[in-house]
Design a protein around this motif. Structure first.
Motif, PDB file in Angstrom:
ATOM      1  N   ILE A  26       0.853  -1.199   0.000  1.00  0.00           N
ATOM      2  CA  ILE A  26       0.000   0.000   0.000  1.00  0.00           C
ATOM      3  C   ILE A  26       0.887   1.246   0.000  1.00  0.00           C
ATOM      4  CG2 ILE A  26      -1.779   1.278   1.248  1.00  0.00           C
ATOM      5  CD1 ILE A  26      -2.725  -1.374   2.408  1.00  0.00           C
ATOM      6  N   PRO A  27       0.775   2.094  -1.002  1.00  0.00           N
ATOM      7  CA  PRO A  27       1.634   3.299  -1.077  1.00  0.00           C
ATOM      8  C   PRO A  27       1.438   4.213   0.126  1.00  0.00           C
ATOM      9  CG  PRO A  27       0.495   2.915  -3.163  1.00  0.00           C
ATOM     10  CD  PRO A  27      -0.122   1.997  -2.158  1.00  0.00           C
ATOM     11  N   GLY A  28       2.522   4.880   0.506  1.00  0.00           N
ATOM     12  CA  GLY A  28       2.456   5.820   1.620  1.00  0.00           C
ATOM     13  C   GLY A  28       1.646   7.059   1.312  1.00  0.00           C
ATOM     14  N   ASP A  29       1.322   7.265   0.027  1.00  0.00           N
ATOM     15  CA  ASP A  29       0.535   8.453  -0.346  1.00  0.00           C
ATOM     16  C   ASP A  29      -0.836   8.462   0.327  1.00  0.00           C
ATOM     17  OD1 ASP A  29       2.706   8.372  -2.004  1.00  0.00           O
ATOM     18  OD2 ASP A  29       1.638   9.141  -3.758  1.00  0.00           O
ATOM     19  N   TYR A  30      -1.377   7.283   0.569  1.00  0.00           N
ATOM     20  CA  TYR A  30      -2.682   7.222   1.250  1.00  0.00           C
ATOM     21  C   TYR A  30      -2.574   7.802   2.657  1.00  0.00           C
ATOM     22  CZ  TYR A  30      -4.544   4.197  -2.424  1.00  0.00           C
ATOM     23  OH  TYR A  30      -4.974   3.690  -3.620  1.00  0.00           O
ATOM     24  N   MET A  31      -1.504   7.429   3.373  1.00  0.00           N
ATOM     25  CA  MET A  31      -1.326   7.931   4.728  1.00  0.00           C
ATOM     26  C   MET A  31      -1.013   9.425   4.719  1.00  0.00           C
ATOM     27  SD  MET A  31       0.787   4.832   6.578  1.00  0.00           S
ATOM     28  CE  MET A  31       0.783   5.741   8.113  1.00  0.00           C
ATOM     29  N   ASP A  32      -0.217   9.861   3.760  1.00  0.00           N
ATOM     30  CA  ASP A  32       0.109  11.293   3.677  1.00  0.00           C
ATOM     31  C   ASP A  32      -1.143  12.132   3.425  1.00  0.00           C
ATOM     32  OD1 ASP A  32       2.731  10.584   4.038  1.00  0.00           O
ATOM     33  OD2 ASP A  32       3.217  10.596   1.897  1.00  0.00           O
ATOM     34  N   ALA A  33      -1.999  11.642   2.526  1.00  0.00           N
ATOM     35  CA  ALA A  33      -3.238  12.380   2.241  1.00  0.00           C
ATOM     36  C   ALA A  33      -4.130  12.431   3.475  1.00  0.00           C
ATOM     37  CB  ALA A  33      -3.978  11.705   1.083  1.00  0.00           C
ATOM     38  N   ALA A  34      -4.174  11.325   4.220  1.00  0.00           N
ATOM     39  CA  ALA A  34      -5.002  11.301   5.426  1.00  0.00           C
ATOM     40  C   ALA A  34      -4.440  12.224   6.498  1.00  0.00           C
ATOM     41  CB  ALA A  34      -5.086   9.869   5.955  1.00  0.00           C
ATOM     42  N   ARG A  35      -3.119  12.286   6.626  1.00  0.00           N
ATOM     43  CA  ARG A  35      -2.510  13.188   7.615  1.00  0.00           C
ATOM     44  C   ARG A  35      -2.783  14.656   7.254  1.00  0.00           C
ATOM     45  NH1 ARG A  35       2.109   9.537   7.331  1.00  0.00           N
ATOM     46  NH2 ARG A  35       2.159   8.233   9.227  1.00  0.00           N
ATOM     47  N   SER A  68      -5.757  11.118  12.678  1.00  0.00           N
ATOM     48  CA  SER A  68      -4.794  10.593  13.638  1.00  0.00           C
ATOM     49  C   SER A  68      -4.258   9.240  13.155  1.00  0.00           C
ATOM     50  CB  SER A  68      -5.460  10.408  15.006  1.00  0.00           C
ATOM     51  OG  SER A  68      -6.514   9.462  14.922  1.00  0.00           O
ATOM     52  N   THR A  69      -3.242   8.743  13.846  1.00  0.00           N
ATOM     53  CA  THR A  69      -2.648   7.457  13.453  1.00  0.00           C
ATOM     54  C   THR A  69      -3.670   6.327  13.537  1.00  0.00           C
ATOM     55  OG1 THR A  69      -0.465   8.186  14.230  1.00  0.00           O
ATOM     56  CG2 THR A  69      -0.799   5.817  13.941  1.00  0.00           C
ATOM     57  N   PHE A  70      -4.441   6.305  14.619  1.00  0.00           N
ATOM     58  CA  PHE A  70      -5.430   5.242  14.765  1.00  0.00           C
ATOM     59  C   PHE A  70      -6.528   5.364  13.722  1.00  0.00           C
ATOM     60  CE2 PHE A  70      -9.289   3.365  16.611  1.00  0.00           C
ATOM     61  CZ  PHE A  70      -8.824   2.076  16.854  1.00  0.00           C
ATOM     62  N   ARG A  71      -6.895   6.585  13.366  1.00  0.00           N
ATOM     63  CA  ARG A  71      -7.926   6.769  12.338  1.00  0.00           C
ATOM     64  C   ARG A  71      -7.413   6.313  10.972  1.00  0.00           C
ATOM     65  NH1 ARG A  71     -11.334  12.359  11.080  1.00  0.00           N
ATOM     66  NH2 ARG A  71     -12.805  11.405   9.602  1.00  0.00           N
ATOM     67  N   ARG A  85      -7.651   2.595  11.003  1.00  0.00           N
ATOM     68  CA  ARG A  85      -9.024   2.070  10.967  1.00  0.00           C
ATOM     69  C   ARG A  85      -9.750   2.381   9.668  1.00  0.00           C
ATOM     70  NH1 ARG A  85     -13.787   4.360  12.818  1.00  0.00           N
ATOM     71  NH2 ARG A  85     -12.598   6.098  13.705  1.00  0.00           N
ATOM     72  N   GLN A  86      -9.567   3.592   9.138  1.00  0.00           N
ATOM     73  CA  GLN A  86     -10.356   4.003   7.987  1.00  0.00           C
ATOM     74  C   GLN A  86      -9.611   3.948   6.657  1.00  0.00           C
ATOM     75  OE1 GLN A  86     -12.098   7.856   8.796  1.00  0.00           O
ATOM     76  NE2 GLN A  86     -13.390   7.076  10.445  1.00  0.00           N
ATOM     77  N   VAL A  87      -8.300   3.778   6.700  1.00  0.00           N
ATOM     78  CA  VAL A  87      -7.533   3.720   5.458  1.00  0.00           C
ATOM     79  C   VAL A  87      -6.944   2.330   5.241  1.00  0.00           C
ATOM     80  CG1 VAL A  87      -5.581   4.670   4.170  1.00  0.00           C
ATOM     81  CG2 VAL A  87      -7.008   6.188   5.566  1.00  0.00           C
ATOM     82  N   MET A  88      -6.181   1.856   6.209  1.00  0.00           N
ATOM     83  CA  MET A  88      -5.463   0.598   6.027  1.00  0.00           C
ATOM     84  C   MET A  88      -6.381  -0.614   6.036  1.00  0.00           C
ATOM     85  SD  MET A  88      -2.496   1.798   5.575  1.00  0.00           S
ATOM     86  CE  MET A  88      -1.545   0.297   5.549  1.00  0.00           C
ATOM     87  N   LEU A  89      -7.298  -0.684   6.979  1.00  0.00           N
ATOM     88  CA  LEU A  89      -8.164  -1.864   7.068  1.00  0.00           C
ATOM     89  C   LEU A  89      -9.012  -2.072   5.816  1.00  0.00           C
ATOM     90  CD1 LEU A  89      -9.326  -1.960  10.806  1.00  0.00           C
ATOM     91  CD2 LEU A  89      -7.449  -3.179   9.701  1.00  0.00           C
ATOM     92  N   PRO A  90      -9.666  -1.016   5.267  1.00  0.00           N
ATOM     93  CA  PRO A  90     -10.427  -1.247   4.032  1.00  0.00           C
ATOM     94  C   PRO A  90      -9.565  -1.712   2.868  1.00  0.00           C
ATOM     95  CG  PRO A  90     -11.126   0.798   5.082  1.00  0.00           C
ATOM     96  CD  PRO A  90      -9.905   0.347   5.806  1.00  0.00           C
ATOM     97  N   LEU A  91      -8.329  -1.221   2.773  1.00  0.00           N
ATOM     98  CA  LEU A  91      -7.452  -1.629   1.686  1.00  0.00           C
ATOM     99  C   LEU A  91      -6.945  -3.065   1.855  1.00  0.00           C
ATOM    100  CD1 LEU A  91      -5.377   1.653   1.204  1.00  0.00           C
ATOM    101  CD2 LEU A  91      -7.176   0.754  -0.281  1.00  0.00           C
TER     102      LEU A  91
END
Length: 274
Positions: free
Chosen positions: A162-171, A176-179, A182-188
């Protein structure tokens, strides 16, 4: 073109043959469960019972509280699968997306425990459960799900793709890290999570030895333990045993049907748009 058609026809013919061979034991199980005791050893074998009866299923529910036993197995298997998904996904997220010193070494040591046979850890684990007073409690069968190295290994491989771009966009959006977990990593990771849910549910549902050691109360026994009581010392009623086994397969089949669609979907539909 003709060669390709012949090769395809041969391939499907072999596949159908293998599927039929694999289904023979299942068909025999269904057939046996509808036979009377006198028709079990009839020669030639009656694949379709001449006089089908439901006596085997009635006997299963008369021998022990079968519905309660199914409820016990469902409770343990569902909680076991959910606890495995929660603990393994959080560990995999930490190993792959949260940078900390020694994470690679720690992951290697953690995964190395997969080489330790389960039988070696049973006595120490039994002692631990006894010390904390969980013998004859459902928790003693469920809590070992916290430590599942293979589940962590599988999710680590998925999350690394999973590209880090997803986490960067969410930040950037203030997550938050837990969000993000829960909402980005788990669905993917839905396909991997569905696969782990089914396999861990099946492992817990079919487990015999560990619940036998932990649950001493007959009211808390699981389905494999209950089915083992149908085997007599000198005689076995195969129709009753097959009837109980057939009923025990229904939840696994239903769960697989409900979750199989996740196996066909990609992990990151749409990709990252630049």
């Amino acid at each position: 073109m003709t060669r390709k058609r012949v090769a395809a026809a041969a391939y499907y013919a072999v596949a159908v043959l293998v599927a039929v061979i694999a289904l023979v034991p299942f068909v025999w199980m269904i057939s046996t469960s509808f036979k009377s005791r006198g028709a079990l050893m009839s020669i030639p074998i009656e694949w379709i019972p001449a006089k089908p009866t439901l006596d085997a299923y009635v006997t299963v529910f008369q021998r022990f509280p079968f519905l309660r036993t199914i409820g016990n197995s469902l409770l343990i298997a569902v909680c076991y699968a959910l606890l495995t998904l929660a603990s393994a996904s959080m560990a995999a997220f930490a190993f792959t997306k949260i940078r900390f010193r020694g994470s690679g070494l720690l992951l290697g040591v953690y995964l190395a425990t997969m080489m330790i046979p389960t039988q070696v850890t049973m006595i120490p684990l039994f002692v631990v459960m006894n010390q904390i007073g969980l013998i004859n409690h459902y928790g003693s069968v469920i809590l070992p799900a916290i430590f599942r190295p293979f589940a962590v290994f599988m999710l680590v491989q998925q999350m690394r793709t999973i590209p880090g771009d997803y986490m960067d966009a969410a930040r950037i959006d203030g997550a938050s890290t837990f969000r993000i977990y829960r909402q980005v990593m788990l669905p993917l990771c839905a396909p991997a999570l569905a696969t782990l849910a089914i396999t861990n549910f099946m492992d817990s549902w079919n487990d015999y030895l560990w619940p036998l050691l932990m649950l001493t109360d007959k009211a808390k026994m699981t389905l494999p333990i209950a089915l083992s009581t149908l085997n007599g010392q000198y005689d076995t009623e195969y129709n009753v045993l097959m009837g109980g086994s057939l009923i025990s397969m229904i939840p696994i089949i239903l769960i697989y049907i409900a979750a199989q669609k996740y196996f066909k979907n990609g992990l990151m539909a749409g990709g990252v748009k630049g």
